[in-house]
Write a protein that holds these residues in place. Structure first.
Motif, PDB file in Angstrom:
ATOM      1  N   GLU A 103       0.837  -1.200   0.000  1.00 11.00           N
ATOM      2  CA  GLU A 103       0.000   0.000   0.000  1.00 11.00           C
ATOM      3  C   GLU A 103       0.872   1.249   0.000  1.00 11.00           C
ATOM      4  N   VAL A 104       1.390   1.571  -1.182  1.00 10.70           N
ATOM      5  CA  VAL A 104       2.235   2.752  -1.354  1.00 10.70           C
ATOM      6  C   VAL A 104       1.576   3.635  -2.415  1.00 10.70           C
ATOM      7  N   PRO A 105       1.281   4.912  -2.095  1.00 14.72           N
ATOM      8  CA  PRO A 105       0.568   5.759  -3.059  1.00 14.72           C
ATOM      9  C   PRO A 105       1.477   6.343  -4.141  1.00 14.72           C
ATOM     10  N   LEU A 106       2.285   5.504  -4.757  1.00 14.81           N
ATOM     11  CA  LEU A 106       3.109   5.918  -5.902  1.00 14.81           C
ATOM     12  C   LEU A 106       2.542   5.185  -7.110  1.00 14.81           C
ATOM     13  N   THR A 107       2.240   5.909  -8.164  1.00  9.74           N
ATOM     14  CA  THR A 107       1.456   5.319  -9.249  1.00  9.74           C
ATOM     15  C   THR A 107       2.300   4.865 -10.430  1.00  9.74           C
ATOM     16  N   ARG A 108       3.595   5.176 -10.415  1.00 17.71           N
ATOM     17  CA  ARG A 108       4.417   4.773 -11.555  1.00 17.71           C
ATOM     18  C   ARG A 108       5.264   3.562 -11.176  1.00 17.71           C
ATOM     19  N   LEU A 109       5.343   2.612 -12.087  1.00 19.51           N
ATOM     20  CA  LEU A 109       6.006   1.345 -11.780  1.00 19.51           C
ATOM     21  C   LEU A 109       7.017   1.017 -12.876  1.00 19.51           C
ATOM     22  N   LEU A 110       8.201   0.593 -12.468  1.00 19.48           N
ATOM     23  CA  LEU A 110       9.224   0.159 -13.420  1.00 19.48           C
ATOM     24  C   LEU A 110       9.832  -1.160 -12.955  1.00 19.48           C
ATOM     25  N   ASN A 111      10.287  -1.930 -13.925  1.00 19.70           N
ATOM     26  CA  ASN A 111      10.973  -3.180 -13.650  1.00 19.70           C
ATOM     27  C   ASN A 111      12.428  -2.851 -13.305  1.00 19.70           C
ATOM     28  N   GLY A 112      12.891  -3.270 -12.125  1.00 19.83           N
ATOM     29  CA  GLY A 112      14.243  -2.905 -11.690  1.00 19.83           C
ATOM     30  C   GLY A 112      15.316  -3.893 -12.095  1.00 19.83           C
ATOM     31  N   GLY A 113      14.962  -5.169 -12.162  1.00 27.96           N
ATOM     32  CA  GLY A 113      15.967  -6.160 -12.546  1.00 27.96           C
ATOM     33  C   GLY A 113      15.657  -7.522 -11.958  1.00 27.96           C
ATOM     34  N   TYR A 114      16.474  -8.476 -12.357  1.00 28.56           N
ATOM     35  CA  TYR A 114      16.254  -9.863 -11.955  1.00 28.56           C
ATOM     36  C   TYR A 114      17.575 -10.516 -11.545  1.00 28.56           C
ATOM     37  N   GLU A 115      17.442 -11.543 -10.692  1.00 29.03           N
ATOM     38  CA  GLU A 115      18.524 -12.503 -10.470  1.00 29.03           C
ATOM     39  C   GLU A 115      17.915 -13.884 -10.666  1.00 29.03           C
TER      40      GLU A 115
ATOM     41  N   MET B  58       7.894   2.029 -23.844  1.00 32.35           N
ATOM     42  CA  MET B  58       9.132   1.361 -23.450  1.00 32.35           C
ATOM     43  C   MET B  58       9.234  -0.052 -24.031  1.00 32.35           C
ATOM     44  N   VAL B  59      10.439  -0.411 -24.471  1.00 25.12           N
ATOM     45  CA  VAL B  59      10.727  -1.824 -24.739  1.00 25.12           C
ATOM     46  C   VAL B  59      10.681  -2.536 -23.384  1.00 25.12           C
ATOM     47  N   ASN B  60       9.964  -3.646 -23.314  1.00 22.53           N
ATOM     48  CA  ASN B  60       9.753  -4.331 -22.036  1.00 22.53           C
ATOM     49  C   ASN B  60      11.061  -4.868 -21.455  1.00 22.53           C
ATOM     50  N   GLY B  61      11.261  -4.599 -20.173  1.00 24.02           N
ATOM     51  CA  GLY B  61      12.379  -5.237 -19.466  1.00 24.02           C
ATOM     52  C   GLY B  61      12.212  -6.744 -19.483  1.00 24.02           C
ATOM     53  N   SER B  62      10.973  -7.197 -19.380  1.00 18.23           N
ATOM     54  CA  SER B  62      10.712  -8.645 -19.369  1.00 18.23           C
ATOM     55  C   SER B  62      11.111  -9.281 -20.693  1.00 18.23           C
ATOM     56  N   TRP B  63      11.114  -8.503 -21.771  1.00 18.65           N
ATOM     57  CA  TRP B  63      11.595  -9.001 -23.069  1.00 18.65           C
ATOM     58  C   TRP B  63      13.121  -8.937 -23.130  1.00 18.65           C
ATOM     59  N   LYS B  64      13.682  -7.847 -22.658  1.00 20.09           N
ATOM     60  CA  LYS B  64      15.147  -7.677 -22.743  1.00 20.09           C
ATOM     61  C   LYS B  64      15.874  -8.793 -22.003  1.00 20.09           C
ATOM     62  N   GLN B  65      15.294  -9.238 -20.885  1.00 17.31           N
ATOM     63  CA  GLN B  65      15.953 -10.300 -20.126  1.00 17.31           C
ATOM     64  C   GLN B  65      16.139 -11.553 -20.975  1.00 17.31           C
ATOM     65  N   HIS B  66      15.156 -11.848 -21.833  1.00 15.72           N
ATOM     66  CA  HIS B  66      15.258 -13.083 -22.612  1.00 15.72           C
ATOM     67  C   HIS B  66      16.299 -12.973 -23.728  1.00 15.72           C
ATOM     68  N   VAL B  67      16.589 -11.763 -24.146  1.00 16.21           N
ATOM     69  CA  VAL B  67      17.660 -11.576 -25.125  1.00 16.21           C
ATOM     70  C   VAL B  67      19.008 -11.869 -24.455  1.00 16.21           C
ATOM     71  N   LEU B  68      19.156 -11.432 -23.207  1.00 13.93           N
ATOM     72  CA  LEU B  68      20.386 -11.752 -22.472  1.00 13.93           C
ATOM     73  C   LEU B  68      20.492 -13.255 -22.230  1.00 13.93           C
ATOM     74  N   ILE B  69      19.362 -13.882 -21.932  1.00 15.70           N
ATOM     75  CA  ILE B  69      19.373 -15.340 -21.733  1.00 15.70           C
ATOM     76  C   ILE B  69      19.745 -16.039 -23.041  1.00 15.70           C
ATOM     77  N   GLN B  70      19.179 -15.585 -24.160  1.00 11.43           N
ATOM     78  CA  GLN B  70      19.508 -16.177 -25.464  1.00 11.43           C
ATOM     79  C   GLN B  70      21.008 -16.068 -25.739  1.00 11.43           C
ATOM     80  N   LEU B  71      21.567 -14.886 -25.457  1.00 10.43           N
ATOM     81  CA  LEU B  71      23.010 -14.669 -25.644  1.00 10.43           C
ATOM     82  C   LEU B  71      23.818 -15.754 -24.933  1.00 10.43           C
ATOM     83  N   LEU B  72      23.477 -16.005 -23.678  1.00  6.08           N
ATOM     84  CA  LEU B  72      24.276 -16.902 -22.839  1.00  6.08           C
ATOM     85  C   LEU B  72      23.999 -18.371 -23.148  1.00  6.08           C
TER      86      LEU B  72
END
Lengths: 174, 163
Positions: A103-115, B58-72
């Motif tokens: 419940e955070v009133p910030l309306t913009r969302l971005l994907n930060g990264g994955y491991e 925006m180009v999807n981050g969820s798409w970009k990740q799979h390009v990196l996976i394809q590379l590897l």
């Protein structure tokens, strides 16, 4: 010092977990085809039955991180398009993976990264399960104002509980 | 696809890149539809630029990740295994850009019967601007050694062997 969005209510959901939840249908050949065509990665392991049968996979498989997209809207789940008239609705809910909402009133969302850690590729026809938890939720100052980072850990498994992939995903609210 | 062995990898090597694009709104729409991703910043220009103050859809981050996976995965081949990877979406990519996934060998270590290669990875546009820096670990067989097990379990990796 800007406002803190990490309220006691937000802090309370850190560590919340669920699962294993079952994806609404097993891995389908058609969704795998649309996936690899959209990525433009037509490797034979995804479509060439004869090649795949004699490979280490023993049959057709889905791309490595496919399970992270396997949880589609089930027949009885709310339609997100019903909310498109709301001026701040961006198409996403803030209830990550069905965990309690942040419940955070910030309306913009971005994907930060994955491991990722990979164990096995999902097979066509295989059910996918997911177990999730909030690893952390924290705030940082950004160039355009405060940003809240939501860090979710997921474990995806297939038949007989076999591990497919473990992930840590960071989503940024700003 | 020829087999890749740990013995043949040298620190500093650049691995073959994977090029996508120029990216168009149709590429973004195709991925979003395939994944049932309704996030407006990928298809609603007015919302992306007006509400979210972004320069374009925006180009999807969820798409970009799979390009990196394809590379590897392409580089590791059917005898190797992409074990771990991590990356951050530090920059945005928009329609019109041509994106190149790249990787460079930063280190390698023998672990029992197998070899582990550490790489720096990323995704650059045609101007060389990086958007998705990260790292990866790929397990490779050694010449004359056993095949990397599938399904993969890191328990197969022995202690580090000094060379």
């Amino acid at each position: 010092m800007s406002e803190s969005y990490i309220t006691p209510a937000v802090r309370a959901v850190i560590g919340a977990s669920n699962g294993p939840l079952l994806a609404c249908h097993p891995v389908e050949a058609s969704e795998v085809r649309r996936f690899y065509q959209a990525v433009m990665d037509p490797a034979p392991r995804y479509w060439d039955e004869r090649w795949a049968k004699s490979s280490r996979y023993g049959g057709l498989v889905a791309p490595p991180a496919f399970p992270t997209h396997a949880f589609r809207r089930g027949p009885t789940e709310a339609d997100p398009l019903d909310r498109m008239e709301e001026p701040d609705f961006d198409g996403n809910t803030r209830s990550f993976r069905g965990l309690p909402p942040v419940e955070v009133p910030l309306t913009r969302l971005l994907n930060g990264g994955y491991e990722y850690e990979f164990f096995r590729y999902a097979r066509i026809g295989e059910p996918i399960y997911r177990s999730s938890s909030y690893l952390d939720i924290y705030q940082r100052a950004g160039r355009s104002g405060p940003m809240v980072f939501v860090v979710v850990a997921d474990t995806y498994t297939g038949e007989a509980g076999a591990r497919l992939i473990e992930t840590v995903t960071t989503t940024i609210l700003r | 696809m020829s087999d890749l062995y740990f013995d043949d990898v040298t620190v500093g090597d650049d691995i073959p890149g994977v090029v996508k694009g120029p990216m168009s709104t149709a590429h973004i729409m195709r991925w979003s539809a395939a994944m049932e991703n309704w996030h407006r910043i990928h298809y609603d220009w007015k919302y992306a630029t007006g509400h979210d103050k972004l320069p374009d859809v925006m180009v999807n981050g969820s798409w970009k990740q799979h390009v990196l996976i394809q590379l590897l995965v392409d580089w590791a081949g059917e005898g190797g295994w992409l074990w771990r990877m991590g990356f951050q979406f530090r920059g945005m990519n928009v329609p019109g850009e041509t994106l190149t996934a790249w990787g460079r060998v930063r280190g390698k270590e023998r672990r029992g019967d197998y070899g582990v290669v550490n790489l720096a990875i990323g995704l650059k546009n045609e101007k060389g601007v990086e958007s998705t820096p990260g790292t990866a670990r790929v397990v490779l067989p050694c010449r004359g050694g056993p095949a990397v097990p599938y399904p993969f379990d890191a328990a197969c990796l022995g202690p580090r062997v000094s060379e």
